[in-house]
Scaffold this motif. Structure first.
Motif, PDB file in Angstrom:
ATOM      1  N   LYS A 266       6.590 -22.552  10.365  1.00 51.40           N
ATOM      2  CA  LYS A 266       4.888 -22.949  10.688  1.00 51.40           C
ATOM      3  C   LYS A 266       4.911 -24.325  10.492  1.00 51.40           C
ATOM      4  O   LYS A 266       4.276 -25.056  11.052  1.00 51.40           O
ATOM      5  N   LYS A 267       5.067 -24.554   9.204  1.00 49.84           N
ATOM      6  CA  LYS A 267       4.803 -26.044   8.710  1.00 49.84           C
ATOM      7  C   LYS A 267       5.685 -27.060   9.552  1.00 49.84           C
ATOM      8  O   LYS A 267       5.274 -28.183   9.846  1.00 49.84           O
ATOM      9  N   GLY A 268       6.757 -26.658   9.819  1.00 53.24           N
ATOM     10  CA  GLY A 268       7.853 -27.659  10.403  1.00 53.24           C
ATOM     11  C   GLY A 268       7.218 -27.679  11.834  1.00 53.24           C
ATOM     12  O   GLY A 268       7.229 -28.885  12.358  1.00 53.24           O
ATOM     13  N   LYS A 269       6.841 -26.878  12.434  1.00 55.41           N
ATOM     14  CA  LYS A 269       6.091 -26.897  13.958  1.00 55.41           C
ATOM     15  C   LYS A 269       4.888 -27.763  13.706  1.00 55.41           C
ATOM     16  O   LYS A 269       4.566 -28.426  14.738  1.00 55.41           O
ATOM     17  N   GLU A 270       4.035 -27.526  12.702  1.00 59.66           N
ATOM     18  CA  GLU A 270       3.046 -28.382  12.724  1.00 59.66           C
ATOM     19  C   GLU A 270       3.162 -29.850  12.457  1.00 59.66           C
ATOM     20  O   GLU A 270       2.762 -30.507  13.302  1.00 59.66           O
ATOM     21  N   ALA A 271       4.023 -29.997  11.635  1.00 60.70           N
ATOM     22  CA  ALA A 271       4.504 -31.739  11.820  1.00 60.70           C
ATOM     23  C   ALA A 271       5.110 -32.136  13.089  1.00 60.70           C
ATOM     24  O   ALA A 271       4.670 -33.357  13.365  1.00 60.70           O
ATOM     25  N   GLU A 272       5.793 -31.435  13.849  1.00 52.84           N
ATOM     26  CA  GLU A 272       6.492 -31.721  15.035  1.00 52.84           C
ATOM     27  C   GLU A 272       5.126 -31.982  15.937  1.00 52.84           C
ATOM     28  O   GLU A 272       5.250 -32.835  16.828  1.00 52.84           O
TER      29      GLU A 272
ATOM     30  N   SER B 196      10.867 -35.164  11.696  1.00 53.13           N
ATOM     31  CA  SER B 196       9.655 -34.826  11.005  1.00 53.13           C
ATOM     32  C   SER B 196       9.750 -33.605  10.078  1.00 53.13           C
ATOM     33  O   SER B 196      10.269 -32.582  10.446  1.00 53.13           O
ATOM     34  N   LYS B 197       8.993 -33.658   9.001  1.00 50.61           N
ATOM     35  CA  LYS B 197       9.001 -32.563   7.948  1.00 50.61           C
ATOM     36  C   LYS B 197       7.637 -32.464   7.139  1.00 50.61           C
ATOM     37  O   LYS B 197       7.157 -33.646   6.739  1.00 50.61           O
ATOM     38  N   ASN B 198       7.083 -30.968   7.131  1.00 49.82           N
ATOM     39  CA  ASN B 198       5.971 -31.050   6.343  1.00 49.82           C
ATOM     40  C   ASN B 198       6.351 -30.791   5.109  1.00 49.82           C
ATOM     41  O   ASN B 198       6.946 -29.840   4.758  1.00 49.82           O
ATOM     42  N   THR B 199       6.165 -31.517   4.095  1.00 52.23           N
ATOM     43  CA  THR B 199       6.497 -31.512   2.363  1.00 52.23           C
ATOM     44  C   THR B 199       5.491 -31.177   1.716  1.00 52.23           C
ATOM     45  O   THR B 199       4.401 -31.585   1.842  1.00 52.23           O
ATOM     46  N   LYS B 200       5.798 -30.703   0.583  1.00 45.04           N
ATOM     47  CA  LYS B 200       5.164 -30.303  -0.612  1.00 45.04           C
ATOM     48  C   LYS B 200       5.445 -31.140  -1.716  1.00 45.04           C
ATOM     49  O   LYS B 200       6.555 -31.376  -1.835  1.00 45.04           O
ATOM     50  N   LEU B 201       4.617 -31.746  -2.614  1.00 42.33           N
ATOM     51  CA  LEU B 201       4.899 -32.518  -3.787  1.00 42.33           C
ATOM     52  C   LEU B 201       5.534 -31.731  -4.674  1.00 42.33           C
ATOM     53  O   LEU B 201       5.048 -30.764  -5.263  1.00 42.33           O
ATOM     54  N   SER B 202       6.385 -32.441  -5.609  1.00 36.04           N
ATOM     55  CA  SER B 202       6.877 -31.939  -6.698  1.00 36.04           C
ATOM     56  C   SER B 202       5.448 -32.016  -8.032  1.00 36.04           C
ATOM     57  O   SER B 202       4.593 -32.263  -7.541  1.00 36.04           O
ATOM     58  N   LYS B 203       5.627 -31.452  -9.139  1.00 38.03           N
ATOM     59  CA  LYS B 203       4.811 -31.307 -10.044  1.00 38.03           C
ATOM     60  C   LYS B 203       4.525 -32.698 -10.597  1.00 38.03           C
ATOM     61  O   LYS B 203       3.530 -33.119 -10.913  1.00 38.03           O
TER      62      LYS B 203
ATOM     63  N   CYS C 101      16.896 -44.720  12.775  1.00 43.79           N
ATOM     64  CA  CYS C 101      16.537 -43.385  12.304  1.00 43.79           C
ATOM     65  C   CYS C 101      14.967 -43.502  11.326  1.00 43.79           C
ATOM     66  O   CYS C 101      15.178 -44.304  10.735  1.00 43.79           O
ATOM     67  N   VAL C 102      14.307 -42.644  11.818  1.00 38.66           N
ATOM     68  CA  VAL C 102      12.829 -42.654  11.063  1.00 38.66           C
ATOM     69  C   VAL C 102      12.488 -41.035  10.508  1.00 38.66           C
ATOM     70  O   VAL C 102      12.589 -40.355  11.447  1.00 38.66           O
ATOM     71  N   ALA C 103      12.473 -40.839   9.326  1.00 40.35           N
ATOM     72  CA  ALA C 103      12.193 -39.524   8.792  1.00 40.35           C
ATOM     73  C   ALA C 103      11.027 -39.682   8.443  1.00 40.35           C
ATOM     74  O   ALA C 103      10.469 -40.601   7.459  1.00 40.35           O
ATOM     75  N   VAL C 104      10.201 -38.732   9.208  1.00 39.76           N
ATOM     76  CA  VAL C 104       8.479 -38.726   9.141  1.00 39.76           C
ATOM     77  C   VAL C 104       8.189 -37.637   8.010  1.00 39.76           C
ATOM     78  O   VAL C 104       8.595 -36.405   8.443  1.00 39.76           O
ATOM     79  N   HIS C 105       7.505 -37.864   7.114  1.00 38.83           N
ATOM     80  CA  HIS C 105       7.084 -36.792   6.416  1.00 38.83           C
ATOM     81  C   HIS C 105       5.348 -36.529   6.108  1.00 38.83           C
ATOM     82  O   HIS C 105       4.820 -37.403   5.842  1.00 38.83           O
ATOM     83  N   HIS C 106       5.114 -35.396   6.697  1.00 38.32           N
ATOM     84  CA  HIS C 106       3.633 -34.909   6.567  1.00 38.32           C
ATOM     85  C   HIS C 106       3.412 -34.060   5.378  1.00 38.32           C
ATOM     86  O   HIS C 106       4.132 -33.345   4.999  1.00 38.32           O
ATOM     87  N   GLY C 107       2.028 -34.349   4.963  1.00 37.30           N
ATOM     88  CA  GLY C 107       1.649 -33.519   3.817  1.00 37.30           C
ATOM     89  C   GLY C 107       0.819 -34.332   2.891  1.00 37.30           C
ATOM     90  O   GLY C 107       0.148 -35.562   3.207  1.00 37.30           O
TER      91      GLY C 107
ATOM     92  N   ILE D 205       9.081 -42.611   6.391  1.00 41.31           N
ATOM     93  CA  ILE D 205       7.732 -43.064   6.569  1.00 41.31           C
ATOM     94  C   ILE D 205       7.026 -41.788   6.234  1.00 41.31           C
ATOM     95  O   ILE D 205       7.126 -40.817   7.014  1.00 41.31           O
ATOM     96  N   ASP D 206       5.954 -42.063   5.375  1.00 37.92           N
ATOM     97  CA  ASP D 206       4.779 -40.973   5.675  1.00 37.92           C
ATOM     98  C   ASP D 206       3.973 -41.233   6.819  1.00 37.92           C
ATOM     99  O   ASP D 206       3.890 -41.909   7.266  1.00 37.92           O
ATOM    100  N   PHE D 207       3.339 -39.506   6.887  1.00 32.99           N
ATOM    101  CA  PHE D 207       2.621 -39.792   8.401  1.00 32.99           C
ATOM    102  C   PHE D 207       1.815 -40.642   8.485  1.00 32.99           C
ATOM    103  O   PHE D 207       1.656 -41.274   9.698  1.00 32.99           O
ATOM    104  N   ILE D 208       0.795 -40.794   7.433  1.00 29.89           N
ATOM    105  CA  ILE D 208      -0.289 -41.531   7.563  1.00 29.89           C
ATOM    106  C   ILE D 208       0.055 -43.002   7.926  1.00 29.89           C
ATOM    107  O   ILE D 208      -0.508 -43.620   8.805  1.00 29.89           O
TER     108      ILE D 208
END
Length: 218
Positions: A10-16, A60-67, A119-125, A145-148
Motif C-alpha cells: 500500500k505504501k508503494g502504491k501511495e508513492a507511485e 519511487s519508494k515510500n520509506t521509513k527512517l532509521s533510528k 535514473c532517478v530514485a524518488v523516496h517519499h516519507g 531524490i526525496d519526494f519534496i
C-alpha cells in the motif's frame, strides 16, 4: 500476503500515485508512461519518460527512517538496483513496444532509438537529516531524490528538455568521483543551477563559489 507485506504494498502504491500526480502536468503527460512493460509479464519501473533518444527511469519508494533519522541503506540499495536494471533493459532493447502515455494515447517506442538513460530514485516519507543524493557507479549513475525536492524541482521546470539538461549537468559536475555535502541537498544544488542560467559551468570552475555552499568530502 502477510499484514506487513500488505502494508508495504500500500505504501508503494501511495508513492507511485504521488509520483504520477506530479508527472501529469502538460509538460510531461504525453511523454510519461506509468508502470510500463517492455518485456511481457515484467514491469520495467514505476514511471518512464521518453523524449526522442533520451529516457528517464523513475522508481519511487515510500520509506521509513532509521533510528538515526536517516534513510535505511536497504531501501536505497533496492531502489537504485531497480533503476539500474530498468536502464539496462532499455539500452539493450531493440524491439518496438506499444505504451500508453499519461494522456491516454498509445505510442510505439523504438527501443533501439534510446541511447541515453537517466535514473532517478524518488523516496517519499519523512525527511532524513542527511542522505547521499547521487550514486555515481560507472555502470549507471542514479540520482537519489526525496519526494519534496523532486516536487519543487518539477514545479520550476518549464519544458521537458530542462529536466534532461539538469540531470546531465549534474552528472558532469560529479564526474571524476567528486563528492559534496550540500547545506540544502538537492534543492540547494538545483537552485545553484537555476541561478547560474541553468548551468554548473561557473560553479565547477570556481573553487571559491564551491566553498560558499559546499563542503568537499573527497
Amino acid at each position: 500476503m502477510s499484514a506487513s507485506e500488505d502494508s508495504e504494498s500500500k505504501k508503494g502504491k501511495e508513492a507511485e500515485a504521488l509520483l504520477a500526480g506530479f508527472l501529469s502536468s502538460k509538460v510531461f503527460a504525453h511523454y510519461v508512461y506509468l508502470n510500463p512493460f517492455i518485456i511481457p509479464g515484467k514491469e520495467l519501473c514505476d514511471a518512464l519518460i521518453v523524449f526522442r533518444n533520451k529516457a528517464i527511469v523513475l522508481q519511487s519508494k515510500n520509506t521509513k527512517l532509521s533510528k538515526e533519522n536517516l534513510y535505511k541503506s536497504g531501501d536505497i540499495k533496492k531502489n537504485v538496483k531497480q533503476c539500474r536494471g530498468a536502464a539496462r533493459a532499455l539500452l539493450s532493447g531493440s524491439d518496438i513496444v506499444s505504451l500508453e502515455n499519461y494522456a491516454g494515447i498509445t505510442d510505439d517506442i523504438n527501443l533501439s532509438d534510446i541511447d541515453t538513460v537517466y535514473c532517478v530514485a524518488v523516496h517519499h516519507g519523512e525527511q532524513p537529516d542527511f542522505y547521499g543524493f547521487y550514486d555515481d557507479d560507472k555502470a549507471q549513475s542514479v540520482h537519489i531524490i526525496d519526494f519534496i525536492s523532486f516536487q519543487k524541482l518539477l514545479d520550476e521546470l518549464n519544458v521537458l528538455p530542462e529536466l534532461f539538461n539538469y540531470l546531465e549537468d549534474k552528472q558532469s559536475l560529479f564526474v571524476d568521483g567528486k563528492q559534496f555535502i550540500l547545506e540544502g541537498g538537492e534543492i540547494d544544488l538545483f537552485a545553484t543551477w537555476i541561478r547560474q542560467e541553468r548551468s554548473f559551468s561557473k560553479f565547477a570552475k570556481s573553487i571559491w563559489s564551491l566553498l560558499l555552499k559546499v563542503y568537499m568530502t573527497a
